[in-house]
Scaffold this motif. Structure first.
Motif, PDB file in Angstrom:
ATOM      1  N   ASP A 105      63.920   7.018 -17.579  1.00 24.26           N
ATOM      2  CA  ASP A 105      64.324   8.086 -18.492  1.00 24.26           C
ATOM      3  C   ASP A 105      63.137   8.689 -19.234  1.00 24.26           C
ATOM      4  N   VAL A 106      62.009   7.980 -19.262  1.00 27.49           N
ATOM      5  CA  VAL A 106      60.872   8.390 -20.094  1.00 27.49           C
ATOM      6  C   VAL A 106      59.645   8.748 -19.266  1.00 27.49           C
ATOM      7  N   PHE A 107      59.346   7.944 -18.225  1.00 24.54           N
ATOM      8  CA  PHE A 107      58.082   8.104 -17.496  1.00 24.54           C
ATOM      9  C   PHE A 107      58.317   8.417 -16.025  1.00 24.54           C
ATOM     10  N   VAL A 108      57.363   9.140 -15.456  1.00 23.97           N
ATOM     11  CA  VAL A 108      57.284   9.354 -14.013  1.00 23.97           C
ATOM     12  C   VAL A 108      55.855   9.067 -13.582  1.00 23.97           C
ATOM     13  N   GLU A 109      55.668   8.813 -12.310  1.00 23.35           N
ATOM     14  CA  GLU A 109      54.326   8.531 -11.794  1.00 23.35           C
ATOM     15  C   GLU A 109      53.411   9.734 -12.027  1.00 23.35           C
ATOM     16  N   GLY A 110      52.200   9.442 -12.510  1.00 21.92           N
ATOM     17  CA  GLY A 110      51.234  10.501 -12.802  1.00 21.92           C
ATOM     18  C   GLY A 110      51.136  10.842 -14.270  1.00 21.92           C
ATOM     19  N   ASP A 111      52.087  10.358 -15.086  1.00 25.38           N
ATOM     20  CA  ASP A 111      52.018  10.605 -16.537  1.00 25.38           C
ATOM     21  C   ASP A 111      50.793   9.917 -17.137  1.00 25.38           C
ATOM     22  N   PHE A 112      50.276  10.525 -18.219  1.00 21.56           N
ATOM     23  CA  PHE A 112      49.222   9.885 -18.999  1.00 21.56           C
ATOM     24  C   PHE A 112      49.841   9.335 -20.283  1.00 21.56           C
ATOM     25  N   VAL A 113      49.564   8.062 -20.578  1.00 17.80           N
ATOM     26  CA  VAL A 113      50.214   7.395 -21.695  1.00 17.80           C
ATOM     27  C   VAL A 113      49.175   6.718 -22.580  1.00 17.80           C
ATOM     28  N   ASP A 114      49.596   6.389 -23.803  1.00 14.62           N
ATOM     29  CA  ASP A 114      48.807   5.568 -24.725  1.00 14.62           C
ATOM     30  C   ASP A 114      49.526   4.229 -24.878  1.00 14.62           C
ATOM     31  N   VAL A 115      48.767   3.146 -24.818  1.00 13.50           N
ATOM     32  CA  VAL A 115      49.353   1.804 -24.923  1.00 13.50           C
ATOM     33  C   VAL A 115      48.726   1.084 -26.108  1.00 13.50           C
ATOM     34  N   ALA A 116      49.560   0.624 -27.038  1.00 12.83           N
ATOM     35  CA  ALA A 116      49.086  -0.083 -28.234  1.00 12.83           C
ATOM     36  C   ALA A 116      49.595  -1.516 -28.223  1.00 12.83           C
ATOM     37  N   GLY A 117      48.756  -2.435 -28.711  1.00 10.66           N
ATOM     38  CA  GLY A 117      49.138  -3.835 -28.796  1.00 10.66           C
ATOM     39  C   GLY A 117      48.199  -4.575 -29.727  1.00 10.66           C
ATOM     40  N   ILE A 118      48.460  -5.856 -29.912  1.00 14.17           N
ATOM     41  CA  ILE A 118      47.610  -6.707 -30.741  1.00 14.17           C
ATOM     42  C   ILE A 118      46.598  -7.410 -29.830  1.00 14.17           C
ATOM     43  N   SER A 119      45.311  -7.172 -30.088  1.00 14.23           N
ATOM     44  CA  SER A 119      44.267  -7.742 -29.248  1.00 14.23           C
ATOM     45  C   SER A 119      44.219  -9.261 -29.389  1.00 14.23           C
ATOM     46  N   LYS A 120      43.616  -9.920 -28.411  1.00 15.58           N
ATOM     47  CA  LYS A 120      43.500 -11.371 -28.428  1.00 15.58           C
ATOM     48  C   LYS A 120      42.655 -11.819 -29.620  1.00 15.58           C
TER      49      LYS A 120
END
Length: 212
Positions: A105-120
């Protein structure tokens, strides 16, 4: 701004259309449940709150139990809000309370995204690992075990203090990090998997936020 919550599975590599081997991160993204919809009239801004992952009911506060029961869903492990910004496609207007949001519903192949998380988290580290210092550069001329030392950190009588922000040893990692402009290489909706180019912050099985 649209997005989804996911769990980092690990890294692998696949062959692209040009025949090159591309390193990528596998993320189990969704399905997420809409646990709250905010509007300009009631909250002052437009946003949608998504819930991801299962949580034990006995470990859920009563206030949150009522919050989840309003959305007619089970307690969720992680709640993240996605806001709508001026001039963007009205992502939040297309969703209703209790609705299931899947990756297709949100993404298709080829999209550019930002990914956030807590680093090690890496604990207390020295200046060489934390800031990339090179040390004194020589092992001779009286440099006894000074190879990884930070060196001078300030003046003497003037300014008679250490300036704020001086790069020194300290706690490293465990911070919120966002990697931007990563390409979606493959979407596998039947397994709720996203393959994203490059690396994303966090350890295996950690929660990440994917935004478009």
């Amino acid at each position: 701004m649209s997005g989804i919550i996911g769990k980092k599975i690990g890294m692998t590599s696949i062959y692209g259309a040009d025949g090159h081997n591309v390193a990528c991160t596998v993320i189990e993204a969704g399905p997420c449940v809409v646990t709250q919809v905010k509007s300009e009239e009631t909250d002052g801004y437009s946003a949608v709150q998504l819930g991801f992952g299962e949580r034990k009911e006995k470990n859920t506060p009563k206030a949150l139990k009522g919050h989840f029961s309003n959305a007619q869903t089970t307690p969720k492990r992680k709640l993240i809000e996605f806001r709508e910004h001026v001039g963007e496609e009205p992502f939040v207007h297309n969703l209703s309370l209790g609705q299931l949001v899947k990756i297709e519903d949100v993404f298709v192949e080829g999209d550019f995204v930002d990914v956030a998380g807590i680093s090690k988290g890496k604990g207390f580290q020295g200046v060489v690992k934390r800031h990339g210092f090179g040390g004194v550069g020589q092992a001779t001329h009286g440099q006894h075990n000074r190879g990884r030392a930070p060196g001078s950190i300030g003046g003497a009588s003037y300014p008679a203090r250490v300036f704020p922000g001086m790069r020194m040893a300290g706690r490293m990692g465990g911070d919120r990090v966002k990697n931007t402009n990563l390409r979606v290489l493959k979407v596998i909706p039947e397994k709720n998997l996203l393959l994203i180019s490059g690396s994303v912050p966090g350890a295996k099985n950690s929660i990440v936020i994917i935004e478009k």
